[in-house]
Design an enzyme around this catalytic site. Structure first.
Site, PDB file in Angstrom:
ATOM      1  N   ARG A 121     -14.435  -4.854 -80.517  1.00 23.22           N
ATOM      2  CA  ARG A 121     -14.544  -5.595 -79.247  1.00 23.22           C
ATOM      3  C   ARG A 121     -15.675  -5.070 -78.371  1.00 23.22           C
ATOM      4  O   ARG A 121     -16.311  -5.841 -77.658  1.00 23.22           O
ATOM      5  CB  ARG A 121     -13.225  -5.509 -78.478  1.00 23.22           C
ATOM      6  CG  ARG A 121     -12.094  -6.313 -79.069  1.00 23.22           C
ATOM      7  CD  ARG A 121     -10.826  -6.162 -78.248  1.00 23.22           C
ATOM      8  NE  ARG A 121     -10.354  -4.785 -78.226  1.00 23.22           N
ATOM      9  CZ  ARG A 121      -9.271  -4.373 -77.570  1.00 23.22           C
ATOM     10  NH1 ARG A 121      -8.553  -5.253 -76.882  1.00 23.22           N
ATOM     11  NH2 ARG A 121      -8.894  -3.117 -77.616  1.00 23.22           N
ATOM     12  N   GLY A 124       2.688   3.042 -92.818  1.00 21.61           N
ATOM     13  CA  GLY A 124       1.415   3.599 -92.375  1.00 21.61           C
ATOM     14  C   GLY A 124       1.456   5.043 -91.932  1.00 21.61           C
ATOM     15  O   GLY A 124       0.649   5.864 -92.362  1.00 21.61           O
ATOM     16  N   GLY A 144     -11.533   1.717 -84.059  1.00 24.58           N
ATOM     17  CA  GLY A 144     -10.994   2.852 -83.325  1.00 24.58           C
ATOM     18  C   GLY A 144     -10.785   4.027 -84.256  1.00 24.58           C
ATOM     19  O   GLY A 144     -11.450   4.150 -85.289  1.00 24.58           O
ATOM     20  N   ARG A 145      -9.840   4.878 -83.909  1.00 20.78           N
ATOM     21  CA  ARG A 145      -9.628   6.103 -84.687  1.00 20.78           C
ATOM     22  C   ARG A 145      -9.257   5.808 -86.137  1.00 20.78           C
ATOM     23  O   ARG A 145      -9.776   6.423 -87.063  1.00 20.78           O
ATOM     24  CB  ARG A 145      -8.541   6.951 -84.024  1.00 20.78           C
ATOM     25  CG  ARG A 145      -8.883   7.436 -82.610  1.00 20.78           C
ATOM     26  CD  ARG A 145      -7.683   8.128 -81.989  1.00 20.78           C
ATOM     27  NE  ARG A 145      -7.912   8.594 -80.629  1.00 20.78           N
ATOM     28  CZ  ARG A 145      -7.703   7.884 -79.537  1.00 20.78           C
ATOM     29  NH1 ARG A 145      -7.267   6.625 -79.653  1.00 20.78           N
ATOM     30  NH2 ARG A 145      -7.923   8.384 -78.344  1.00 20.78           N
ATOM     31  N   ILE A 146      -8.320   4.862 -86.340  1.00 24.44           N
ATOM     32  CA  ILE A 146      -7.873   4.571 -87.705  1.00 24.44           C
ATOM     33  C   ILE A 146      -8.968   3.862 -88.488  1.00 24.44           C
ATOM     34  O   ILE A 146      -9.221   4.176 -89.652  1.00 24.44           O
ATOM     35  CB  ILE A 146      -6.579   3.740 -87.679  1.00 24.44           C
ATOM     36  CG1 ILE A 146      -5.472   4.493 -86.939  1.00 24.44           C
ATOM     37  CG2 ILE A 146      -6.117   3.407 -89.102  1.00 24.44           C
ATOM     38  CD1 ILE A 146      -4.220   3.661 -86.685  1.00 24.44           C
ATOM     39  N   GLU A 193       8.673  -8.867 -88.812  1.00 21.45           N
ATOM     40  CA  GLU A 193       9.376  -7.906 -89.670  1.00 21.45           C
ATOM     41  C   GLU A 193      10.625  -7.367 -88.969  1.00 21.45           C
ATOM     42  O   GLU A 193      10.659  -7.291 -87.741  1.00 21.45           O
ATOM     43  CB  GLU A 193       8.436  -6.756 -90.060  1.00 21.45           C
ATOM     44  CG  GLU A 193       7.888  -5.937 -88.891  1.00 21.45           C
ATOM     45  CD  GLU A 193       6.926  -4.847 -89.351  1.00 21.45           C
ATOM     46  OE1 GLU A 193       7.246  -3.659 -89.116  1.00 21.45           O
ATOM     47  OE2 GLU A 193       5.861  -5.178 -89.924  1.00 21.45           O
ATOM     48  N   THR A 206      -2.955  -3.083 -92.087  1.00 21.89           N
ATOM     49  CA  THR A 206      -2.061  -2.014 -91.663  1.00 21.89           C
ATOM     50  C   THR A 206      -1.977  -1.981 -90.137  1.00 21.89           C
ATOM     51  O   THR A 206      -1.545  -0.982 -89.561  1.00 21.89           O
ATOM     52  CB  THR A 206      -2.546  -0.640 -92.171  1.00 21.89           C
ATOM     53  OG1 THR A 206      -3.889  -0.423 -91.727  1.00 21.89           O
ATOM     54  CG2 THR A 206      -2.488  -0.561 -93.685  1.00 21.89           C
ATOM     55  N   HIS A 226       5.978  -1.093 -94.051  1.00 23.69           N
ATOM     56  CA  HIS A 226       5.477  -0.457 -92.821  1.00 23.69           C
ATOM     57  C   HIS A 226       5.495   1.069 -92.957  1.00 23.69           C
ATOM     58  O   HIS A 226       6.137   1.782 -92.182  1.00 23.69           O
ATOM     59  CB  HIS A 226       6.304  -0.903 -91.614  1.00 23.69           C
ATOM     60  CG  HIS A 226       5.549  -0.818 -90.319  1.00 23.69           C
ATOM     61  ND1 HIS A 226       5.744  -1.689 -89.286  1.00 23.69           N
ATOM     62  CD2 HIS A 226       4.594   0.061 -89.881  1.00 23.69           C
ATOM     63  CE1 HIS A 226       4.944  -1.378 -88.269  1.00 23.69           C
ATOM     64  NE2 HIS A 226       4.236  -0.313 -88.614  1.00 23.69           N
ATOM     65  N   ARG A 274      -1.029  -4.926 -87.244  1.00 21.64           N
ATOM     66  CA  ARG A 274       0.200  -5.575 -86.796  1.00 21.64           C
ATOM     67  C   ARG A 274       0.336  -6.897 -87.539  1.00 21.64           C
ATOM     68  O   ARG A 274      -0.657  -7.587 -87.800  1.00 21.64           O
ATOM     69  CB  ARG A 274       0.174  -5.817 -85.287  1.00 21.64           C
ATOM     70  CG  ARG A 274       0.400  -4.565 -84.454  1.00 21.64           C
ATOM     71  CD  ARG A 274       1.842  -4.087 -84.566  1.00 21.64           C
ATOM     72  NE  ARG A 274       2.094  -2.879 -83.793  1.00 21.64           N
ATOM     73  CZ  ARG A 274       2.014  -1.640 -84.272  1.00 21.64           C
ATOM     74  NH1 ARG A 274       1.677  -1.449 -85.544  1.00 21.64           N
ATOM     75  NH2 ARG A 274       2.275  -0.603 -83.504  1.00 21.64           N
TER      76      ARG A 274
END
Length: 323
Positions: A180, A291, A157-159, A271, A240, A289, A242
């Site tokens: 996917r 990011g 995706g974007r990241i 977490e 980065t 966390h 989940r």
């Protein structure tokens, strides 16, 4: 006209809180601690909108409010696996997220982690701070070259695409991806990326594997013991996405027995609780966390939430509606 009532579940950047206070009847969680399911249920009975973050677990228990006043959960963040989708749908709630605005900063952290674990930067800093460095020597903390290596990206995706851009154009890395759905050829061509059909096909090819897929039940323990065994013995895993995407017990085994080269994590399963065994792994880099933790990204995320709220309360379909 009475302004809609809004509850913000954690503290947000000051500029965003100020805008919310101008536009809405806003209540802040000044204690800045995660809300319990009972507190969330109470909030859903009294506010027109609740603005959660990834630290809020909006489970079926928390959303068990048949008479909810809340009609929109405007989430601060991209991922929304912490929100029980069936329950939200049953209550007729709209759920939005904040894509785009944090992609670059999250990819920056992923690249930071990749470089840190490859060059053993975490080990080096710990050695210096402990006063144990005895000086330069040819065999000291020898790491792995990054430039020209093969990077596998799971979730394009974007990241994931931003990560590919940094790796390919910045470090000359070859990019292999699993997604996917089929990625358009022109998107792949931007980083000369190759798409494979399965995660199992990707893992053995890569010197580094970076996770950018959604969390939730569908991807829980996507990277398990069997798949860690498919990685090269000197390859590195970066997460980065989940925490639940990785079986942490299996990862601990792989790190302790050196069946992979190392790992770098910005997210953890359960977490902020961190497994004590993870803390014992020298070939692991950990960040809390971070990011999206830049002033620019965190403010942009908040203003994106406000845009979604404005659309919703003006009778429009929010641009980032996910449920």
């Amino acid at each position: 006209m009475t302004k809609p009532s809004v509850l913000v579940t954690r503290r947000w950047p000051a500029a965003v809180e100020a805008r919310l206070a101008e536009d809405y009847n806003t209540v802040l969680n000044t204690g800045d601690t995660p809300m319990s399911p009972a507190e969330i249920r109470d909030a859903l009975k009294h506010y027109d909108a609740v603005l959660p973050t990834v630290t809020d677990t909006l489970s079926a228990e928390a959303l068990d409010v048949p008479t909810a006043q809340t009609k929109i959960l405007a989430n601060y963040g991209v991922g929304y696996s912490h929100i029980c989708e069936p329950s939200a749908r049953e209550l007729g709630m709209t759920v939005t997220n904040t894509p785009d605005v944090l992609s670059e900063c999250t990819a920056d952290i992923a690249m930071t982690l990749l470089l840190m674990v490859a060059r053993r930067a975490g080990e080096g800093e710990r050695e210096l701070r402990a006063g144990n460095w005895t000086g330069w020597r040819p065999t000291h903390l020898v790491g792995t070259k990054v430039s020209g290596k093969t990077l596998g990206i799971i979730g394009y995706g974007r990241i994931g695409q931003e990560m590919a851009r940094r790796a390919h154009h910045g470090f000359g890395m070859d990019v292999v991806i699993y997604n996917r759905s089929q990625v358009a050829p022109d998107i792949l061509a931007k980083c000369n990326a190759t798409q494979v059909d399965t995660v199992d096909e990707l893992l053995p090819q890569c010197d580094f594997v970076s996770l950018h897929c959604p969390g939730g039940a569908a991807n829980r323990h996507l990277i398990n013991g069997r798949r860690l065994d498919l990685m090269k013995p000197d390859a590195f895993l970066i997460n980065t996405a989940r925490g639940e995407v990785i079986d942490e017990h299996a990862l601990i085994q792989a790190l302790m027995f050196d069946t992979i080269g190392g790992a770098a994590l910005d997210v953890f399963d359960g977490e902020p609780r961190i497994s004590s065994d993870l803390l014992q792994c020298d070939n692991l880099v950990m960040l809390p966390h971070l990011g999206s933790a830049t002033k620019e990204a965190r403010e942009a995320m908040g203003f994106r939430v406000i845009e979604n709220l404005n659309d919703f309360f003006n009778g429009k379909n929010p641009r980032d509606k996910v449920i």
